[in-house]
Design a protein around this motif. Sequence first.
Motif, short mmCIF file in Angstrom:
data_model
loop_
_atom_site.label_atom_id
_atom_site.label_comp_id
_atom_site.label_asym_id
_atom_site.label_seq_id
_atom_site.Cartn_x
_atom_site.Cartn_y
_atom_site.Cartn_z
N ASN A 127 0.81 -1.04 0.40
CA ASN A 127 -0.09 -0.18 -0.20
C ASN A 127 0.61 1.24 -0.33
N ARG A 128 1.68 2.08 -0.67
CA ARG A 128 2.28 2.22 -0.88
C ARG A 128 2.58 3.69 -1.45
N GLY A 129 1.65 3.64 -2.55
CA GLY A 129 0.89 4.75 -2.79
C GLY A 129 -0.68 5.02 -1.49
N ARG A 130 -1.30 4.41 -0.89
CA ARG A 130 -1.85 5.29 0.20
C ARG A 130 -0.71 5.84 1.09
N ALA A 131 0.07 5.40 1.58
CA ALA A 131 1.26 5.24 2.97
C ALA A 131 1.46 6.77 2.50
N LEU A 132 1.94 6.95 1.09
CA LEU A 132 2.93 7.99 0.65
C LEU A 132 1.68 9.11 0.50
N GLY A 133 0.22 8.84 0.13
CA GLY A 133 -0.87 9.78 0.06
C GLY A 133 -1.38 10.47 1.35
N ILE A 134 -1.55 9.25 2.10
CA ILE A 134 -1.55 10.13 4.08
C ILE A 134 -0.53 11.14 4.44
N TYR A 135 0.80 11.01 4.25
CA TYR A 135 2.73 11.51 4.73
C TYR A 135 2.20 12.72 4.16
N ALA A 136 1.58 12.87 2.45
CA ALA A 136 1.83 13.69 1.64
C ALA A 136 0.45 14.62 2.49
N ALA A 137 -0.43 14.40 2.28
CA ALA A 137 -1.45 15.07 3.09
C ALA A 137 -1.37 15.97 3.93
N GLY A 138 0.12 15.46 5.33
CA GLY A 138 0.94 16.50 5.83
C GLY A 138 0.87 18.17 5.74
N THR A 139 1.27 18.41 4.13
CA THR A 139 1.62 19.39 3.30
C THR A 139 0.32 20.37 3.40
N ASP A 140 -1.03 19.72 3.26
CA ASP A 140 -1.72 20.39 3.41
C ASP A 140 -2.47 20.65 4.68
N ILE A 141 -2.13 19.77 5.42
CA ILE A 141 -2.53 19.96 7.20
C ILE A 141 -1.53 21.57 7.67
N GLY A 142 -0.97 21.46 7.51
CA GLY A 142 0.43 22.61 7.16
C GLY A 142 -0.06 23.37 6.47
N GLY A 143 -0.42 23.74 4.99
CA GLY A 143 -1.21 24.21 4.50
C GLY A 143 -2.69 25.04 5.22
N LEU A 144 -3.10 24.26 5.67
CA LEU A 144 -4.56 25.34 6.51
C LEU A 144 -4.07 25.54 7.88
N VAL A 145 -3.30 25.10 8.75
CA VAL A 145 -2.97 25.98 10.16
C VAL A 145 -2.72 26.67 9.90
N SER A 146 -1.98 26.90 8.79
CA SER A 146 -0.56 27.85 8.59
C SER A 146 -1.42 29.38 7.86
N SER A 147 -2.60 29.01 6.71
CA SER A 147 -3.47 30.07 7.11
C SER A 147 -3.52 30.60 8.10
N GLY A 148 -4.95 30.37 8.96
CA GLY A 148 -5.84 30.39 10.34
C GLY A 148 -4.65 31.31 10.75
N VAL A 149 -3.26 30.54 10.97
CA VAL A 149 -2.75 31.20 12.49
C VAL A 149 -1.95 32.34 11.58
N ALA A 150 -1.28 32.62 9.76
CA ALA A 150 -1.17 33.87 9.60
C ALA A 150 -1.90 35.37 9.95
N VAL A 151 -3.64 35.00 9.48
CA VAL A 151 -4.23 35.31 9.93
C VAL A 151 -4.22 36.24 11.64
N LEU A 152 -4.13 35.29 12.60
CA LEU A 152 -4.02 35.85 14.41
C LEU A 152 -2.95 36.97 14.01
N ALA A 153 -1.63 36.12 13.22
CA ALA A 153 -0.26 36.52 13.77
C ALA A 153 -0.45 38.53 13.10
N LEU A 154 -1.12 38.50 11.58
CA LEU A 154 -1.25 39.76 11.32
C LEU A 154 -2.44 40.91 12.13
N THR A 155 -3.54 39.98 13.02
CA THR A 155 -3.53 40.80 13.44
C THR A 155 -3.84 40.91 15.05
N TYR A 156 -3.23 39.63 15.46
CA TYR A 156 -2.57 40.44 16.79
C TYR A 156 -1.39 40.00 17.26
#
Length: 382
Positions: A127-156
């Motif tokens: 299941n190499r593709g699935r494992a690498l897909g889960i791992y690669a989704a970390g990029t998008d978790i990071g991107g989602l978190v960073s989008s919200g955190v950036a708004v907080l940083a710019l505001t406060y």
Amino acid sequence: MTAYARRMLYTVSLGWALLQTGRFLLSPLLPTIIRDLGITEATAGIALAIFQGSYALVQYPSGEYSDRWNRTTLIVPGLVVLAVGFALFGLARGIVLFVVASTIVGVGKGLFAIPSRALLSDLFTANRGRALGIYAAGTDIGGLVSSGVAVLALTYFTWRTPFFPVAVALAVVTVAYAAATREGYHVGGASLDLRGTVGRLVQSTQQRRTLVAFTLFYFMVGGFINFAPTYLAQVKGFSESLAGLSFGIVFAVGFAIKPVAGTLGDRFSRRGIAVAGLLVAAAALTGLIFVSANLAIWVAIGVLALGYKTGFPLADAIIIDGAPDDGMGADLGAARALFLSANALGPAYVGVVATYASYGLAFAGFVACLVVAAALLAVSDA
């Protein structure tokens, strides 16, 4: 899936998500960083290119050393270097330290990226593709978190503030990984067989076309992902906060699609799925250039992400599929060094073209890259 394999999957995926959180903070914060440091878009693009360039240069040696020594011997130092680099971003008051931090983070990311992927490929053969897909989704978790955190940083707070929690979290993951791994630490010979690795990668016409296709793909990604919020703010009239939140659409879609794309790649043609994704992305990017209504822009961003995010787990799996078991890290590292060298040029290309021409012209060039990449992969899959 054994308990150990599952534990390693979750740990390295969390590490990848955290480092990508820090990395993607740079994109929504970039307009503020440009103003605060008193630099131009071209200078910012070059600074980001240096980050990507250092990341690219470390790919091949870290991959081959992880084959010869072991995965842990590269993963743990990589996490430590990343923690130091992100802490330095929080201390940057001028362009020099900003570039130093960019370089250090690039090196740390390079040390971590290939050995962690190779580790998952060792543990998940069926299941190499699935494992690498889960791992690669970390990029998008990071991107989602960073989008919200950036708004907080710019505001406060300031743009520097969020980099410190990222550094601390990476230090915690380092300790968790070191405690969980079954591998010891082993440093062997330092020589590299670059000639043999490159020979394997380019030995067939299909492989050469594949390398060129994904090189074009990564070039497009490097430019788009770094300048998308700035593009939305300057060209589409979004506020910086709205541009940052809109940027989060890319990662929300990517989080959902990457594991699916990896799983489909395990069952069907990886190249065929990648071709479809590239063509969808090309059409959506063309639409993004011309639409002006907010809803249409958001739809175009979502469809663009749906198309191009499929490429990441598929690219890694295609390279690994063709690699020998004892050269998996080396082959993946060498291929990704090529891909990420092109990726590093993307921000510089957009920064220069946007400064002296327009964002529309820069993004039109990316549409051409996606179409040519799809054609090359389609021929390779025939």
